[in-house]
Design an enzyme around this catalytic site. Structure first.
Site, PDB file in Angstrom:
ATOM      1  N   ASP A  45       0.921  -1.558   0.066  1.00 15.74           N
ATOM      2  CA  ASP A  45      -0.021   0.326   0.219  1.00 15.74           C
ATOM      3  C   ASP A  45       1.238   1.248  -0.037  1.00 15.74           C
ATOM      4  O   ASP A  45       2.017   0.967   0.598  1.00 15.74           O
ATOM      5  CB  ASP A  45      -0.391  -0.063   1.351  1.00 15.74           C
ATOM      6  CG  ASP A  45      -1.904   1.078   0.850  1.00 15.74           C
ATOM      7  OD1 ASP A  45      -2.909   1.276   0.746  1.00 15.74           O
ATOM      8  OD2 ASP A  45      -1.271   2.143   1.844  1.00 15.74           O
ATOM      9  N   TYR A  50       3.099  10.302  -0.620  1.00 14.04           N
ATOM     10  CA  TYR A  50       3.832   9.068  -0.037  1.00 14.04           C
ATOM     11  C   TYR A  50       5.486   9.839  -0.255  1.00 14.04           C
ATOM     12  O   TYR A  50       6.058   9.174   0.175  1.00 14.04           O
ATOM     13  CB  TYR A  50       3.697   8.432   0.668  1.00 14.04           C
ATOM     14  CG  TYR A  50       2.970   7.270   1.502  1.00 14.04           C
ATOM     15  CD1 TYR A  50       2.076   8.671   1.723  1.00 14.04           C
ATOM     16  CD2 TYR A  50       2.294   6.134   1.131  1.00 14.04           C
ATOM     17  CE1 TYR A  50       0.727   8.204   2.034  1.00 14.04           C
ATOM     18  CE2 TYR A  50       0.922   5.779   2.008  1.00 14.04           C
ATOM     19  CZ  TYR A  50       0.764   6.107   2.513  1.00 14.04           C
ATOM     20  OH  TYR A  50      -0.302   6.287   3.166  1.00 14.04           O
ATOM     21  N   LYS A  75      -3.182   5.619  -4.219  1.00 14.38           N
ATOM     22  CA  LYS A  75      -4.622   6.984  -4.103  1.00 14.38           C
ATOM     23  C   LYS A  75      -3.318   8.167  -4.240  1.00 14.38           C
ATOM     24  O   LYS A  75      -2.608   8.176  -4.564  1.00 14.38           O
ATOM     25  CB  LYS A  75      -3.626   6.977  -1.982  1.00 14.38           C
ATOM     26  CG  LYS A  75      -4.054   5.633  -1.188  1.00 14.38           C
ATOM     27  CD  LYS A  75      -4.406   6.173   0.621  1.00 14.38           C
ATOM     28  CE  LYS A  75      -3.854   4.588   0.631  1.00 14.38           C
ATOM     29  NZ  LYS A  75      -2.263   4.575   0.649  1.00 14.38           N
ATOM     30  N   HIS A 108      -7.416   9.464  -0.930  1.00 11.53           N
ATOM     31  CA  HIS A 108      -7.336   9.509  -0.107  1.00 11.53           C
ATOM     32  C   HIS A 108      -8.011  10.675   1.096  1.00 11.53           C
ATOM     33  O   HIS A 108      -7.677   9.485   1.777  1.00 11.53           O
ATOM     34  CB  HIS A 108      -5.408  10.564  -0.340  1.00 11.53           C
ATOM     35  CG  HIS A 108      -4.797  10.035   0.702  1.00 11.53           C
ATOM     36  ND1 HIS A 108      -3.204  10.120   0.331  1.00 11.53           N
ATOM     37  CD2 HIS A 108      -4.496   9.866   1.942  1.00 11.53           C
ATOM     38  CE1 HIS A 108      -2.914   9.382   1.131  1.00 11.53           C
ATOM     39  NE2 HIS A 108      -3.205   9.348   2.148  1.00 11.53           N
TER      40      HIS A 108
END
Length: 275
Positions: A45, A50, A75, A108
């Site tokens: 994931d 990120y 996401k 998200h």
């Protein structure tokens, strides 16, 4: 217990996955993925926010199992929602991951004024075959109800913070009654319950770590978990949750630990508007 669940898209998703939030050190996500796959993980994931999708892509390429054996999630971030660049954001994620498709693509956060139109774009991405399932993250019941008014496509997953200290039972029951799979991020509460007396006592009773007790509590409820770690020994330890069962009376005790404690934080640009 089976270690996978079927989504409402009839796709199989592992109950255990590796989260790579904040895995931004050099090769950190890549090495974590390789360790995780060696320990039996098959779900990875990540998210555009990120800033590690390229590193994740290298880990996927090097992990030693075929793409078809892996379940990969990413996401779309708030900025792309605000400027209406969902397709572009998705294309960039695929390019960074060096993949032809992802197994799951999530919104998200439910950005006000944006998430409904974002969902319609995710529907198009799913129809193109480049995201096998689509879903949401951090959605409350009211967001899901608004979504249902404009779309017949039910999210496959709602990814939320969930662990013994944060157990939003009403939301979970709502999702499960509608075929929306709950997936727990921060299922170890960033370490907040690892010294908890109840967790430690139950850990002793079952010969497990408090982390394993917390993860088992979730999967026994049918909730998928994506603990984050970059330490090979912890990655392996977190995977050892499918060979024991917590007794119902102890599950009930764990339920009482809920204090709506959130170890994660709402993004600054949403703090005053969505909850």
């Amino acid at each position: 217990m089976e270690n996978t669940v079927f989504l409402n898209t009839n796709r199989e998703m592992p109950l255990l996955g590796l989260g790579v939030y904040k895995a931004t050190g050099e090769n950190e996500a890549e090495n974590s993925i390789i360790s995780a796959v060696e320990s039996g993980y098959r779900l990875i994931d990540t998210a555009s926010a990120y800033k590690n999708e390229e590193n994740v892509g290298r880990g996927i390429a090097r992990c030693g199992v075929s793409r078809g054996e892996l379940f990969v999630t990413t996401k779309v971030w708030n900025t792309a929602q605000r400027i209406g660049d969902i397709q572009g954001a998705f294309d960039r994620s695929l390019e960074r991951l060096k993949l032809d498709y992802v197994d799951l693509y999530l919104i998200h956060w439910p950005v006000p004024g944006c998430y409904l139109s974002t969902w319609k774009e995710l529907e198009k991405i799913q129809q193109s075959g480049r995201a096998l399932s689509i879903g949401v993250s951090n959605f409350e019941i009211r967001h899901l109800e608004e979504l249902a008014k404009i779309s017949n496509v039910v999210p496959a997953v709602n990814q939320i913070e969930c662990h013994p200290l944060c157990y939003p039972k009403e939301l979970i029951d709502y999702c499960q009654s509608r075929g929306i799979q709950i997936q727990a991020y921060a299922p170890l509460a960033r370490g907040a319950y690892l010294d908890n007396d109840v967790m430690c006592v139950l850990g002793t009773k079952y010969g497990r770590t408090p982390a394993q007790i917390g993860l088992r509590w979730a999967v026994q409820k049918g909730i998928s978990v994506i603990p984050k770690s970059s330490h090979p020994d912890r990655i392996q330890s977190n995977s050892q949750i499918f060979d024991f069962t917590i007794e119902q009376e102890d599950m009930d005790i764990l339920d009482t630990l809920n204090q709506d404690f959130h170890s994660s934080h709402i993004p600054e640009d949403l703090r005053d508007v969505i909850f």
